[in-house]
Structures are given as C-alpha cells and as structure tokens.
Design a protein around this motif. Structure first.
Motif, PDB file in Angstrom:
ATOM      1  N   ALA A   9       0.834  -1.360  -0.052  1.00  0.00           N
ATOM      2  CA  ALA A   9      -0.032   0.013  -0.047  1.00  0.00           C
ATOM      3  C   ALA A   9       0.947   1.461   0.118  1.00  0.00           C
ATOM      4  O   ALA A   9       0.422   2.358  -0.670  1.00  0.00           O
ATOM      5  N   ARG A  10       1.879   1.294   0.858  1.00  0.00           N
ATOM      6  CA  ARG A  10       3.001   2.649   0.744  1.00  0.00           C
ATOM      7  C   ARG A  10       3.432   2.840  -0.432  1.00  0.00           C
ATOM      8  O   ARG A  10       3.387   3.810  -1.123  1.00  0.00           O
ATOM      9  N   ARG A  11       3.889   1.606  -1.174  1.00  0.00           N
ATOM     10  CA  ARG A  11       4.648   1.623  -2.456  1.00  0.00           C
ATOM     11  C   ARG A  11       3.469   2.261  -3.515  1.00  0.00           C
ATOM     12  O   ARG A  11       4.244   3.286  -4.251  1.00  0.00           O
ATOM     13  N   LEU A  12       2.343   1.765  -3.559  1.00  0.00           N
ATOM     14  CA  LEU A  12       1.597   2.200  -4.624  1.00  0.00           C
ATOM     15  C   LEU A  12       1.204   3.836  -4.214  1.00  0.00           C
ATOM     16  O   LEU A  12       0.611   4.409  -5.406  1.00  0.00           O
ATOM     17  N   THR A  13       1.287   4.621  -3.401  1.00  0.00           N
ATOM     18  CA  THR A  13       1.204   5.982  -3.285  1.00  0.00           C
ATOM     19  C   THR A  13       2.224   6.750  -3.807  1.00  0.00           C
ATOM     20  O   THR A  13       2.236   7.732  -3.828  1.00  0.00           O
ATOM     21  N   THR A  14       3.316   6.151  -4.403  1.00  0.00           N
ATOM     22  CA  THR A  14       4.639   6.830  -4.711  1.00  0.00           C
ATOM     23  C   THR A  14       4.860   6.820  -6.132  1.00  0.00           C
ATOM     24  O   THR A  14       5.839   7.426  -6.735  1.00  0.00           O
ATOM     25  N   LEU A  15       4.025   6.262  -6.884  1.00  0.00           N
ATOM     26  CA  LEU A  15       4.248   6.221  -8.199  1.00  0.00           C
ATOM     27  C   LEU A  15       4.193   7.427  -9.365  1.00  0.00           C
ATOM     28  O   LEU A  15       3.041   7.500  -9.871  1.00  0.00           O
ATOM     29  N   GLN A  16       4.811   8.447  -9.122  1.00  0.00           N
ATOM     30  CA  GLN A  16       4.573   9.710  -9.562  1.00  0.00           C
ATOM     31  C   GLN A  16       6.008  10.214 -10.539  1.00  0.00           C
ATOM     32  O   GLN A  16       5.970  11.465 -10.717  1.00  0.00           O
ATOM     33  N   ARG A  17       6.552   9.128 -10.984  1.00  0.00           N
ATOM     34  CA  ARG A  17       7.711   9.690 -11.912  1.00  0.00           C
ATOM     35  C   ARG A  17       7.491  10.091 -13.012  1.00  0.00           C
ATOM     36  O   ARG A  17       6.382   9.922 -13.741  1.00  0.00           O
ATOM     37  N   PRO A  65      -2.970   7.472  -9.111  1.00  0.00           N
ATOM     38  CA  PRO A  65      -2.669   8.094  -7.885  1.00  0.00           C
ATOM     39  C   PRO A  65      -3.530   7.493  -6.754  1.00  0.00           C
ATOM     40  O   PRO A  65      -4.703   8.125  -6.272  1.00  0.00           O
ATOM     41  N   PHE A  66      -3.019   6.708  -5.930  1.00  0.00           N
ATOM     42  CA  PHE A  66      -3.642   6.032  -4.873  1.00  0.00           C
ATOM     43  C   PHE A  66      -3.274   6.746  -3.435  1.00  0.00           C
ATOM     44  O   PHE A  66      -2.355   7.509  -3.366  1.00  0.00           O
ATOM     45  N   PHE A  67      -4.082   6.714  -2.500  1.00  0.00           N
ATOM     46  CA  PHE A  67      -3.836   7.348  -1.116  1.00  0.00           C
ATOM     47  C   PHE A  67      -3.761   6.006  -0.141  1.00  0.00           C
ATOM     48  O   PHE A  67      -4.397   4.709  -0.646  1.00  0.00           O
ATOM     49  N   MET A  68      -3.220   5.991   0.978  1.00  0.00           N
ATOM     50  CA  MET A  68      -3.167   4.856   1.729  1.00  0.00           C
ATOM     51  C   MET A  68      -3.397   5.464   3.046  1.00  0.00           C
ATOM     52  O   MET A  68      -2.877   6.397   3.575  1.00  0.00           O
ATOM     53  N   ALA A  69      -3.933   4.449   4.131  1.00  0.00           N
ATOM     54  CA  ALA A  69      -4.205   4.959   5.588  1.00  0.00           C
ATOM     55  C   ALA A  69      -4.051   3.577   6.175  1.00  0.00           C
ATOM     56  O   ALA A  69      -4.053   2.294   5.776  1.00  0.00           O
ATOM     57  N   LYS A  70      -3.668   3.725   7.507  1.00  0.00           N
ATOM     58  CA  LYS A  70      -3.534   2.778   8.482  1.00  0.00           C
ATOM     59  C   LYS A  70      -4.298   2.890   9.693  1.00  0.00           C
ATOM     60  O   LYS A  70      -4.304   3.926  10.337  1.00  0.00           O
ATOM     61  N   VAL A  71      -5.433   2.053   9.964  1.00  0.00           N
ATOM     62  CA  VAL A  71      -6.427   2.446  11.065  1.00  0.00           C
ATOM     63  C   VAL A  71      -6.625   1.317  11.977  1.00  0.00           C
ATOM     64  O   VAL A  71      -6.633   0.013  11.676  1.00  0.00           O
ATOM     65  N   LEU A 115      -1.172   8.444   3.960  1.00  0.00           N
ATOM     66  CA  LEU A 115      -0.318   9.100   3.018  1.00  0.00           C
ATOM     67  C   LEU A 115      -1.153   9.438   1.593  1.00  0.00           C
ATOM     68  O   LEU A 115      -1.951   8.556   1.212  1.00  0.00           O
ATOM     69  N   VAL A 116      -1.338  10.713   1.349  1.00  0.00           N
ATOM     70  CA  VAL A 116      -2.198  11.221   0.278  1.00  0.00           C
ATOM     71  C   VAL A 116      -1.674  10.887  -0.953  1.00  0.00           C
ATOM     72  O   VAL A 116      -2.257  10.862  -1.922  1.00  0.00           O
ATOM     73  N   GLY A 117      -0.301  10.814  -1.042  1.00  0.00           N
ATOM     74  CA  GLY A 117       0.301  10.894  -2.407  1.00  0.00           C
ATOM     75  C   GLY A 117      -0.261  11.608  -3.273  1.00  0.00           C
ATOM     76  O   GLY A 117      -0.152  13.101  -2.979  1.00  0.00           O
ATOM     77  N   ALA A 118      -0.339  11.498  -4.585  1.00  0.00           N
ATOM     78  CA  ALA A 118      -0.906  12.506  -5.676  1.00  0.00           C
ATOM     79  C   ALA A 118      -2.399  12.531  -5.655  1.00  0.00           C
ATOM     80  O   ALA A 118      -2.944  13.009  -6.676  1.00  0.00           O
TER      81      ALA A 118
END
Length: 469
Positions: free
Chosen positions: A297-305, A312-318, A328-331
């Motif tokens: 999930a963390r990695r999927l928020t970073t794909l902005q090269r 553009p995914f966001f991720m949360a841990k609840v 992590l809002v990402g893009a």
C-alpha cells in the motif's frame, strides 16, 4: 494524474514591484505584450517555457517560486486545514481552496502558518505547537510522497544486486555478508523482547525476531542494508526538510529509510510494469514481490515519476478504535484522511471480518455540505509482529472511482455514483442530517428541541436543508 497548474501571477507581480517596473517595461524585457503580462499576473494564462527562460535570464528568477504553494502541501494541504471543525459551518469546499491558493498564495501560506502555530483543535497539541506526526505529514505531503532521487538510487542498487531474480531475500542476505561481513540470525522472541531487528556489530550479525513473517524479514533486511549503504544520503535529504522541530526531522528521515527499502524491493520501473500488466491486482503484486499488505500500500502511493506515472492511490492505516496511525495522500488529492475520526458508514473495519482478502467499497464523500468526490477504497486486515491478538490494523487503499475500470480488484464493484455509500468527514464535521449512525451533532449546528416528536436519528437539527442523502 496531471500536474497541478502553475499559478505565476502573484510571484510575477511581486517580482515586478521588487524591480520597480511598470507592466509595459517588464513586458518589453520579456519580449511579450503588456496585455499578455497582465493576463499572466491575473493567472488567466499559463507561463510558457519561453517566458520562463526570459524570467531566469533577465531577472535571475527562481522557478521554484512558481511552486511556492507546495510549502503548505498544495491544495490538499490547504483544504485539510480549511476542513477543520472550527470552519465547518462555513461550508468551504475544495474549489474555494483552489481559488484561494491560486489568487493569493502568500495569504494562504500566512493562514496555514497561523493555523499550524495555533495547533489543530482536538489534536492534543498545545497552542503554538503542533504534534510531531502533524509536521511529518505536512512534509511528506509537500513532496507528495515521491522522492525521485531515492527511487533512482534504489533502482540502481537493485540492478547491482540483481534483485530481479525471484529470491530477493537471498540477494539481500548475500549483500550483507559479502559487502558488510554481516550474517543473518533469527532469534527467539524472549531473546529480543519488543524488537523486530537488532544490529550486533560485536557478533557481526543482523538479528531478526522469530515473530516476523517472511515479508517482514525481507523488509527488515532491506532496511538494514539501506542504513548501512545509503544512510548519509537519507540524512542529507532529511536536512533539507522545511521543519523546525528536530523530532519531526528524525521521523522524516525514518520515513525516507522505509521509502528506500520499499523501492529497493519493488524497483520503480519493474514494479510499475507489474502493476500495469496485472491491472493492479494487489494479491498478485504481493506474491510477486514478496511484500506485506502495508508495504504494498505504501509503495502504490509513490508512483509519480515524470513520464512514467502510475495511478494516484492514497493509503491509511487504521486501528480498531478508528484512529489513523499512518496517512499517505500521495498524488490523489483526497481529503478523506483529513479528519482525526472516520465515518462509521465507511466500511474500513469490515476488513477484520475477512482477514485474508481485500474489502472493496465505493464511497461518495461529503464536501462542504454537498456531494463531493467519488472514491473506491479497498481495506485489508494486517497485524504487527508481537504477541498474538495484538497490533491489529486495517490497511486502506483508495483511488478516484474514474480509474475503477482499469483495476482488477474493482471488477465486481458498481462504478455508478448513485450506488456509492455517502460518507462524511467525521460526525462533528458532517452536515448530513438523516444519518442514523451519527454519534455527535455537527459543530455549529442548532439542535431542534421538539417534545412532541422523536426522530429516528440521534439528533434533530433545526435546519435540515443541508441533507444530501
């Protein structure tokens, strides 16, 4: 997802006034008409590459000034602050945040600074001081959780280690032994109480807890290798953070180390190709790269090269109490994660009922008292290493519903906005009056006191006109 448009107007206007020039004089030096410069200063035209080159050449202008809004986290950073319950009665939506930031970025930055110094209401921060995790989130948002230099360095290291082969753990073990004379040892829990990993330089060992599953062991090995080989680089990036609190800087560096370890195990190019080839099938990606739910999930928020963007995914841990321990809002630009409390209609916790699968849900976000963005979220149960039954979380991935047709995990989900579950930003900020799940009345709302009726909802409001359901 397209880049946020540049808003050159205020920066150009300040530059012209600093130089003591009229619009006609500055336009002549830039080789454009005064009317075109006037349009630029009013943000009615984008700045062209040719004009940007002339600004640099004629005035030694720093192009970063056109991105000064990023110092407060861009539109999502401003929208997050404006969504505070102290402003809930004003009905400020995202469009107004965009207009504010575009027309007056310095004024928006001043508001953000005062807001941060005052502390967020209900956050536990004292006036004049925000919590370290708030500062960390703001700094990560400023980068949109994409660190291009770290991604490139991780990709080069992965190629050097030939991590494209199936057994990544073996490659990491070999690297630690051959380059650093460190062996790997898995120790019983009672020998490493409360620890996942320990570096014992006397014994020349990287010691791991037996409580770690294979994916967690692999991540800890990668993290140890990153600290040994790229620690100075991480410290250098962390020193450039726009933070005053040293605790925030330490947390930011830890985030960078986790980022690098994720990028080493899931090198950018190879990972993005796998995402596209599998239509972002989360289960396949986990198996292919040998990673856990949270790490994926963390990695999927970073794909902005640039030139090689992912979705553009966001991720949360609840946790089970509904508290966010990672956001992590990402893009994505989402404001779903802005409130310290989630909506009970958001089925994040259903993940605990099906711990081995992703739980999808389409949601329609309330924004400013009306229907707002349409999202798809996917929740999956996760557990931290330690005593059985402790450290249980739900990992949430989210993305705009318009991308749903390209996602394998969303194939069985209706993308019709009418079928989405309407959710709000926590009860205190939500103005949906007919919700039977409401635990608090909206902040600033007037309660109706009628002894002759008893509503199905917990609170009867005197003005139900804001209901969007």
């Amino acid at each position: 997802m397209p880049e946020a448009p540049l808003s050159p107007g205020p920066a150009l206007r300040r530059l012209r006034k600093r130089e003591g020039l009229t619009q006609a004089a500055m336009a002549q030096r830039l080789g454009i008409s005064p009317s075109y410069l006037a349009l630029l200063e009013r943000n009615q035209r984008p700045v062209s590459a040719r004009v940007l080159v002339e600004l640099v050449d004629q005035f030694e202008f720093d192009p970063l000034h056109l991105r000064e809004a990023e110092s407060i986290g861009g539109v999502q950073g401003l929208a997050r602050r404006l969504a505070d319950e102290r402003f809930s009665d004003l009905g400020i939506d995202r469009d107004e945040a965009v207009e504010f930031l575009s027309a007056a970025p310095q004024a928006a930055a001043a508001f953000a600074r005062l807001f941060d110094q005052a502390g967020e209401q209900g956050s536990g921060a004292t006036p004049g001081r925000s919590l370290p995790l708030d500062g960390l989130r703001q700094e990560v948002e400023r980068w949109r959780n994409h660190f291009a230099d770290l991604d490139l360095a991780a990709e080069e290291l992965a190629d050097e280690m030939r991590l494209s082969r199936a057994d990544i753990a073996t490659a990491l073990t070999d690297r630690l032994r051959e380059r650093h004379q460190l062996t790997l040892r898995v120790l019983p829990q009672n020998v490493m109480p409360g620890l996942a990993r320990r570096l014992d330089l006397h014994a020349r060992q990287v010691q791991l807890s037996e409580m770690l599953d294979p994916a967690a062991r692999q991540f800890e090995m990668a993290l140890q290798l990153v600290e040994l080989e790229k620690g100075d680089e991480l410290t250098s990036v962390a020193k450039g953070a726009r933070v005053d609190d040293e605790t925030v800087r330490v947390l930011f560096r830890r985030h960078l180390a986790d980022y690098f370890a994720d990028a080493l195990i899931m090198p950018y190019g190879r990972f993005l190709r796998a995402c596209e080839a599998t239509s972002y099938d989360f289960a396949i990606l986990q198996r292919r790269f040998g990673v856990g739910v949270e790490q994926l999930a963390r990695r999927l928020t970073t794909l902005q090269r640039m030139g090689q963007r992912g979705l553009p995914f966001f991720m949360a841990k609840v946790d089970r109490a509904g508290q966010f321990s990672a956001r992590l809002v990402g893009a994505s630009g989402t404001t779903l994660l802005d409130s310290p409390f989630g909506c009970p209609l958001w089925h994040v916790h259903h993940a605990f009922e099906r711990p081995l699968s992703w739980w999808p849900q389409a949601v329609m976000q309330e924004e400013g008292g009306s229907a707002g963005p349409h999202w798809i979220t996917f929740s999956h149960a996760a557990r931290s290493a330690g005593e059985p039954g402790t450290g249980e979380y739900a990992i949430v991935l989210g993305i705009e519903a318009r991308f749903g047709e390209t996602l394998a995990p969303a194939r069985a989900l209706s993308l019709d906005p009418a079928s989405a579950t309407p959710i709000g930003p926590g009860c205190a900020r939500c103005h949906r009056t007919s919700c039977t799940q409401r635990s608090l009345p909206p902040a600033g709302a007037t309660l109706a006191m009628d002894r002759t009726t008893r509503p199905l909802t917990p609170y009867l409001l005197s003005d139900p006109g804001s209901d969007v359901r």
